[in-house]
Design an enzyme around this catalytic site. Structure first.
Site, mmCIF file in Angstrom:
data_model
loop_
_atom_site.group_PDB
_atom_site.id
_atom_site.type_symbol
_atom_site.label_atom_id
_atom_site.label_comp_id
_atom_site.label_asym_id
_atom_site.label_seq_id
_atom_site.Cartn_x
_atom_site.Cartn_y
_atom_site.Cartn_z
ATOM 1 N N GLU A 206 1.633 0.394 -5.300
ATOM 2 C CA GLU A 206 1.536 1.310 -5.180
ATOM 3 C C GLU A 206 2.837 2.518 -5.706
ATOM 4 O O GLU A 206 3.155 3.190 -4.484
ATOM 5 C CB GLU A 206 0.171 2.537 -4.319
ATOM 6 C CG GLU A 206 -1.018 1.430 -4.570
ATOM 7 C CD GLU A 206 -2.123 2.244 -3.792
ATOM 8 O OE1 GLU A 206 -3.128 2.342 -4.512
ATOM 9 O OE2 GLU A 206 -2.139 2.075 -2.310
ATOM 10 N N ASP B 97 0.348 -1.392 -0.426
ATOM 11 C CA ASP B 97 0.434 0.228 0.169
ATOM 12 C C ASP B 97 0.880 1.560 -0.125
ATOM 13 O O ASP B 97 1.750 1.203 0.814
ATOM 14 C CB ASP B 97 -0.730 0.041 1.459
ATOM 15 C CG ASP B 97 -1.663 1.022 1.480
ATOM 16 O OD1 ASP B 97 -2.685 0.920 0.429
ATOM 17 O OD2 ASP B 97 -1.515 1.906 2.346
#
Length: 649
Positions: free
Chosen positions: A364, A335
């Site tokens: 990400e 994340d």
């Protein structure tokens, strides 16, 4: 006794870098004869270890004082078999006893994660666990990733699960809805998925595990105990052992079906700040700060962790190694990976790959807000070429296909926008260097950022933002349901016929809707659950997904492992507004087909495509043909908003 959640606030943190650090193991070491407890807190002047009979609602059985070494490691060895004893630590810092904590290296916790437990992990292994293996891949882009939330798949009554919303429910075989379609793991197997990506399943703060009769939902991006499975997905969160046994049982069931398990991990921030487990153990050390002494917040969740600090880096590496070894996890999705530093991410990848060369590691490649960490050190998408074993999500192709996720009415290639073709082409080649791409026209990247095509995780939707169906519906309000369906299929066809690693949002195969909710992180089950009735209503879309996945798995030309192969074998033929065709030549990647021609028609009209030679048809509109059934020559009529795939032997 004075108790504080954090010591007196400081405005400067230079002293943190002077802390002594330690390379020794900080895990609880258990044997039937003795257990050794450790905690690193160089700022503490005393540390206590408290024992309890249960994970909650019980008084202290005993308190032991720990001794400290020169590196700030406090420890104590207790004789006897402590299996089943719950425990906490207390640190005395700045003349205050901090609140109790299970410790950041806790491996088993009681209900709501407040107390850790001493556990003989040999008692948690399913039958034949020692022979359980990671899923093997020839190249990372052989994977077809399916992102799901454990509760979503089985919480709807129509899922007919014996363990609704639980680890065991996800892998229960033989479940069907009233219309006789398979649910849970049988559905995933029918699709042909190679890897499930589980939204955060470590223990998080959001759910009150003592009150699970009350429906509760959260994605789980608020970490509490990093090495422990979330208790609300287990059948008994009060017993620290149960969630571990059931999590391993789930992994084993997926592996028995040759499906890998990827964990969504959130090391970039913690769910709480001042009284997080990190701060209760060693205040401020694990976080970054602004110059004015406030917590920096690149995660947009109240804080961000400092991966560049030695003991945070050690924690991340050892935590991920632990999941890989103890739980046989096949990969990790990071994340807001851009919050972490490049050195740490590369060290993580090196260590994980030593244990499992087939591990998938991706994240990400961005932050939510600015970070004090210098840009050149951030694990951003544009720095993927500095992370040789790590992949990043391609927002270039995501928004190129359907329009910006931040502007609901914005459109992309499949829903009528102009000038999106170069972004689609960029996705087709896997975000690498390719002579036929004009990088000035790619939406977010002005140059290639992947060394190899598999480093681009290609997707069109995920848990975040609108579902693909909702995005198409809102951005094209006048489109018919059949037109929305055609756009939906074309969008997915682009992902599954491109060279990057394909990533699918669970339920998209049945045109999942969240009724326009673009941030459903704590929305009710009525919004987040998979509606299994849609599998019947949109059975043609489900079949389309199945057929595309089969096609990709049977034809390695769609998943060439290296940039050199893509540059040599993939050639764009015709590109126009809403129209792209390309061919893959030379039996690429040992494909049985000598040449493959792929055509995307996003226009609202039939296109007459000139061929000048004879081809066999593999895919035309909704139809998937066997090799001998259909051939075309001279030209082919490509229906509006559709894909065609032709080949030569």
């Amino acid at each position: 006794m004075l108790i504080s959640s954090c010591p007196k606030k400081r405005t400067t943190f230079s002293y943190i870098d002077a802390y002594p650090t330690s390379k020794e193991s900080l895990w609880l070491h258990y044997t039937k004869k003795e257990s050794t407890f450790k905690i690193w807190s160089p700022i503490a002047t005393a540390v206590n270890l408290n024992f309890y009979k249960t994970g909650n609602n019980s008084s202290i059985l005993a308190t032991h004082a720990l001794a400290v070494d020169d590196n700030g490691v406090w420890s104590k060895t207790i004789q006897g078999d402590l299996h089943g004893i719950y425990y906490t630590y207390e640190t005395y810092i700045d003349n205050y006893w901090q609140a109790e904590t299970p410790g950041i290296y806790a491996k088993a916790v009681g209900v709501n994660g407040q107390r850790a437990m001493v556990l003989d992990f040999d008692t948690t292994n399913p039958i034949n666990w020692a022979n359980d293996n990671y899923v093997k891949l020839n190249s990372p882009n052989d994977a077809i990733i399916y992102e799901l939330h454990i509760r979503d798949l089985t919480i709807q009554k129509e899922a007919n699960s014996s363990f609704a919303g639980k680890y065991l429910g996800l892998v229960e075989e033989g479940t069907k809805n009233l219309q006789n379609v398979s649910t849970a793991i049988d559905h995933i197997k029918e699709l042909g998925i190679t890897h499930v990506h589980l939204l955060p399943t470590f223990n998080h703060y959001s759910i009150d595990e003592t009150n699970l009769e009350k429906p509760q939902f959260n994605w789980g991006y608020d970490p509490q105990n990093y090495q422990v499975p979330e208790g609300s997905f287990s059948t008994n969160p009060f017993d620290a052992k149960v969630r571990i046994v059931e999590f391993k049982t789930m992994v084993k069931a997926f592996h028995d079906a040759n499906i890998g398990v990827i964990l969504d991990v959130v090391y970039n921030h913690t769910g709480r700040t001042e009284n997080s487990n990190f701060n209760l153990e060693n205040p401020y050390y694990y976080y970054r700060f602004n110059k004015n002494g406030t917590y920096s917040d690149a995660a947009a969740c109240g804080n961000e962790t400092a991966s560049e600090r030695e003991m945070m880096r050690k924690f991340m590496i050892e935590s991920l190694k632990y999941w890989t070894i103890e739980y046989h996890i096949d990969g990790f999705r990071f994340d807001l990976m851009g919050i972490h530093d490049l050195k740490t991410m590369n060290l993580i990848a090196d260590e994980i790959k030593k244990m499992n060369p087939n591990a998938l590691i991706y994240g990400e490649g961005w932050t939510a807000n600015d970070s004090p960490l210098a840009k050149q050190h951030q694990a951003l998408k544009k720095h993927t070429n500095q992370m040789p074993h790590i992949a990043a999500f391609s927002d270039d192709v995501r928004d190129g296909i359907k329009g910006s996720v931040f502007k609901h009415k914005d459109t992309g290639f499949v829903n009528g926008a102009k000038n999106k073709e170069e972004s689609i082409k960029f996705g087709i080649v896997g975000s690498i260097e390719h002579a036929q791409i004009d990088y000035k026209k790619v939406n977010y990247s002005n140059k290639p950022w992947a060394n190899e095509p598999w480093q681009a995780v290609n997707y069109v939707s995920c848990h975040d933002n609108l579902t693909l169906y909702d995005k198409l519906k809102i951005s094209k309000p006048n489109a018919s349901e059949n037109e929305i369906k055609a756009m939906h299929k074309l969008a997915t066809a682009i992902i599954l016929t491109s060279q990057g690693t394909p990533f699918l949002h669970a339920g998209s195969e049945m045109m999942r809707t969240k009724n326009g909710d673009d941030n459903s992180y704590k929305s009710p089950d009525s919004i987040n659950q998979i509606n299994w009735n849609l599998k019947v209503k949109n059975a043609d879309v489900v079949r389309y997904f199945q057929n595309l996945i089969t096609l990709r798995k049977e034809h390695p030309a769609f998943r060439m492992p290296t940039a050199k192969e893509v540059q040599k074998n993939l050639e764009f033929r015709e590109v126009d507004h809403g129209f792209i065709s390309f061919q893959i030549k030379n039996n690429a990647n040992n494909d049985p087909w000598k040449t493959i021609l792929v055509i995307y028609n996003a226009q609202n009209k039939l296109v007459r495509y000139t061929l000048n030679e004879t081809w066999k048809v593999a895919v035309l509109d909704d139809y998937f043909y066997s090799e001998s059934k259909k051939t075309v020559a001279n030209y082919l009529n490509i229906p509006a908003i559709s894909v065609a795939i032709l080949f030569k032997k």
